[in-house]
Motif scaffolding. Structure first.
Motif, PDB file in Angstrom:
ATOM      1  N   ARG A 161       0.849  -1.189   0.000  1.00 12.71           N
ATOM      2  CA  ARG A 161       0.000   0.000   0.000  1.00 12.71           C
ATOM      3  C   ARG A 161       0.892   1.249   0.000  1.00 12.71           C
ATOM      4  O   ARG A 161       2.090   1.162   0.254  1.00 12.71           O
ATOM      5  CB  ARG A 161      -0.898   0.009   1.228  1.00 12.71           C
ATOM      6  CG  ARG A 161      -1.778  -1.232   1.296  1.00 12.71           C
ATOM      7  CD  ARG A 161      -3.035  -0.967   2.088  1.00 12.71           C
ATOM      8  NE  ARG A 161      -3.872  -2.150   2.181  1.00 12.71           N
ATOM      9  CZ  ARG A 161      -4.671  -2.610   1.238  1.00 12.71           C
ATOM     10  NH1 ARG A 161      -4.738  -1.997   0.085  1.00 12.71           N
ATOM     11  NH2 ARG A 161      -5.419  -3.677   1.415  1.00 12.71           N
ATOM     12  N   GLY A 162       0.277   2.389  -0.255  1.00 11.12           N
ATOM     13  CA  GLY A 162       1.019   3.645  -0.322  1.00 11.12           C
ATOM     14  C   GLY A 162       1.834   3.947   0.916  1.00 11.12           C
ATOM     15  O   GLY A 162       2.911   4.532   0.839  1.00 11.12           O
ATOM     16  N   GLY A 163       1.360   3.564   2.081  1.00 15.07           N
ATOM     17  CA  GLY A 163       2.070   3.816   3.328  1.00 15.07           C
ATOM     18  C   GLY A 163       3.375   3.048   3.461  1.00 15.07           C
ATOM     19  O   GLY A 163       4.175   3.326   4.360  1.00 15.07           O
ATOM     20  N   HIS A 164       3.630   2.115   2.575  1.00 10.78           N
ATOM     21  CA  HIS A 164       4.856   1.318   2.622  1.00 10.78           C
ATOM     22  C   HIS A 164       6.013   1.952   1.855  1.00 10.78           C
ATOM     23  O   HIS A 164       7.116   1.408   1.862  1.00 10.78           O
ATOM     24  CB  HIS A 164       4.603  -0.084   2.023  1.00 10.78           C
ATOM     25  CG  HIS A 164       3.670  -0.916   2.816  1.00 10.78           C
ATOM     26  ND1 HIS A 164       2.627  -1.605   2.241  1.00 10.78           N
ATOM     27  CD2 HIS A 164       3.621  -1.199   4.136  1.00 10.78           C
ATOM     28  CE1 HIS A 164       1.974  -2.271   3.169  1.00 10.78           C
ATOM     29  NE2 HIS A 164       2.552  -2.040   4.329  1.00 10.78           N
ATOM     30  N   ARG A 165       5.802   3.060   1.180  1.00 12.48           N
ATOM     31  CA  ARG A 165       6.813   3.623   0.273  1.00 12.48           C
ATOM     32  C   ARG A 165       8.202   3.769   0.893  1.00 12.48           C
ATOM     33  O   ARG A 165       9.188   3.372   0.291  1.00 12.48           O
ATOM     34  CB  ARG A 165       6.355   4.976  -0.257  1.00 12.48           C
ATOM     35  CG  ARG A 165       5.334   4.844  -1.341  1.00 12.48           C
ATOM     36  CD  ARG A 165       4.907   6.180  -1.844  1.00 12.48           C
ATOM     37  NE  ARG A 165       3.447   6.083  -1.933  1.00 12.48           N
ATOM     38  CZ  ARG A 165       2.641   7.091  -2.067  1.00 12.48           C
ATOM     39  NH1 ARG A 165       3.113   8.300  -2.132  1.00 12.48           N
ATOM     40  NH2 ARG A 165       1.349   6.906  -2.144  1.00 12.48           N
ATOM     41  N   ARG A 166       8.287   4.346   2.062  1.00 16.50           N
ATOM     42  CA  ARG A 166       9.590   4.576   2.689  1.00 16.50           C
ATOM     43  C   ARG A 166      10.281   3.244   2.991  1.00 16.50           C
ATOM     44  O   ARG A 166      11.466   3.073   2.720  1.00 16.50           O
ATOM     45  CB  ARG A 166       9.419   5.392   3.963  1.00 16.50           C
ATOM     46  CG  ARG A 166      10.762   5.802   4.560  1.00 16.50           C
ATOM     47  CD  ARG A 166      10.619   6.796   5.675  1.00 16.50           C
ATOM     48  NE  ARG A 166      10.096   8.044   5.141  1.00 16.50           N
ATOM     49  CZ  ARG A 166       9.302   8.854   5.831  1.00 16.50           C
ATOM     50  NH1 ARG A 166       8.949   8.569   7.046  1.00 16.50           N
ATOM     51  NH2 ARG A 166       8.865   9.968   5.285  1.00 16.50           N
ATOM     52  N   TRP A 176       6.194   0.550  -6.399  1.00 17.07           N
ATOM     53  CA  TRP A 176       5.273  -0.440  -5.862  1.00 17.07           C
ATOM     54  C   TRP A 176       4.069  -0.590  -6.771  1.00 17.07           C
ATOM     55  O   TRP A 176       3.747   0.296  -7.554  1.00 17.07           O
ATOM     56  CB  TRP A 176       4.859  -0.088  -4.435  1.00 17.07           C
ATOM     57  CG  TRP A 176       4.082   1.188  -4.280  1.00 17.07           C
ATOM     58  CD1 TRP A 176       4.551   2.465  -4.332  1.00 17.07           C
ATOM     59  CD2 TRP A 176       2.684   1.306  -4.049  1.00 17.07           C
ATOM     60  NE1 TRP A 176       3.539   3.365  -4.150  1.00 17.07           N
ATOM     61  CE2 TRP A 176       2.375   2.683  -3.967  1.00 17.07           C
ATOM     62  CE3 TRP A 176       1.645   0.384  -3.897  1.00 17.07           C
ATOM     63  CZ2 TRP A 176       1.090   3.159  -3.737  1.00 17.07           C
ATOM     64  CZ3 TRP A 176       0.354   0.861  -3.656  1.00 17.07           C
ATOM     65  CH2 TRP A 176       0.086   2.232  -3.586  1.00 17.07           C
ATOM     66  N   GLY A 181      -4.729  -2.418  -3.172  1.00 19.49           N
ATOM     67  CA  GLY A 181      -4.153  -1.215  -2.560  1.00 19.49           C
ATOM     68  C   GLY A 181      -4.328   0.043  -3.389  1.00 19.49           C
ATOM     69  O   GLY A 181      -4.118   1.146  -2.885  1.00 19.49           O
ATOM     70  N   THR A 188      -7.827   2.317  -0.642  1.00 23.61           N
ATOM     71  CA  THR A 188      -6.636   2.910  -1.259  1.00 23.61           C
ATOM     72  C   THR A 188      -5.847   3.645  -0.196  1.00 23.61           C
ATOM     73  O   THR A 188      -6.368   4.123   0.787  1.00 23.61           O
ATOM     74  CB  THR A 188      -7.022   3.880  -2.387  1.00 23.61           C
ATOM     75  OG1 THR A 188      -7.852   4.892  -1.855  1.00 23.61           O
ATOM     76  CG2 THR A 188      -7.708   3.172  -3.517  1.00 23.61           C
ATOM     77  N   GLY A 189      -4.553   3.727  -0.437  1.00 32.67           N
ATOM     78  CA  GLY A 189      -3.744   4.402   0.570  1.00 32.67           C
ATOM     79  C   GLY A 189      -2.462   4.883   0.084  1.00 32.67           C
ATOM     80  O   GLY A 189      -1.834   4.706  -0.808  1.00 32.67           O
TER      81      GLY A 189
END
Length: 189
Positions: A161-166, A176, A181, A188-189
């Motif tokens: 999901r977007g929150g995993h980018r870092r 990603w 996700g 969505t995130g």
């Protein structure tokens, strides 16, 4: 990797799936960041005429939003349909340069992608995923071990999901991808 793709490689990819209704898929594609996203059009089990019609609708959205669009299948079919590239294991054979992506799940498939000259890989599954319930996952350490061996950009897939980018950057991912996700109305995130 072909020079024209290197600087324009999307960092976020929507993977299409038959589980997602067409209107939801199109809305999700329209929410990808303009000029920074990509779509891998799969729909393997969809009847040929329906598949082509849906691809054309997705291509309209991709064109308006300047998104990269890959077609799962052969390079020849991707070129004929006007895709920016192809996703799969088959041979190249297109008259124009196309981006080539492949799915990778283990070290053997990574070697296959390298021998095939893939421009990028979708490495999965990082985490458990609704599309493959109960399937084996790579986990962070397994993912990082493979990603750091890859000689091409790695896109993380599977429960991402977007929150995993870092966290993904630290694991060696340059981007990603997701189904759920990134699907409007599915968290969505």
């Amino acid at each position: 990797m072909k020079a024209r793709h290197r600087k324009n490689m999307p960092s976020i990819w929507l993977m299409t799936d038959e589980r997602v209704p067409s209107d939801m898929l199109l809305a999700s594609a329209a929410r990808l960041p303009r000029g920074q996203g990509g779509i891998v059009f799969r729909h393997y089990r969809t009847a040929p005429d329906e598949r082509r019609a849906l691809f054309d609708r997705v291509a309209e959205v991709a064109g308006r939003r300047r998104l990269m669009l890959l077609l799962a299948g052969s390079a020849r079919e991707a070129a004929a349909w006007g895709a920016d590239g192809w996703h799969g294991r088959g041979e190249g054979g297109s008259a124009r340069p196309l981006l080539h992506s492949m799915a990778v799940h283990d070290a053997r498939e990574l070697r296959t992608a390298e021998r095939a000259g893939a421009d990028l890989i979708f490495l999965s599954p990082l985490f458990a995923t609704r599309s493959h319930p109960g399937g084996r996952v790579l986990g962070r350490m397994g993912f990082a071990a493979l990603a750091h061996k890859a000689g091409m950009p790695v896109v993380a897939l599977g429960g991402v999901r977007g929150g995993h980018r870092r966290m993904l950057k630290g694991l060696g991912a340059s981007g990603w991808a997701a189904i759920d996700g990134l699907t409007v109305g599915r968290g969505t995130g």
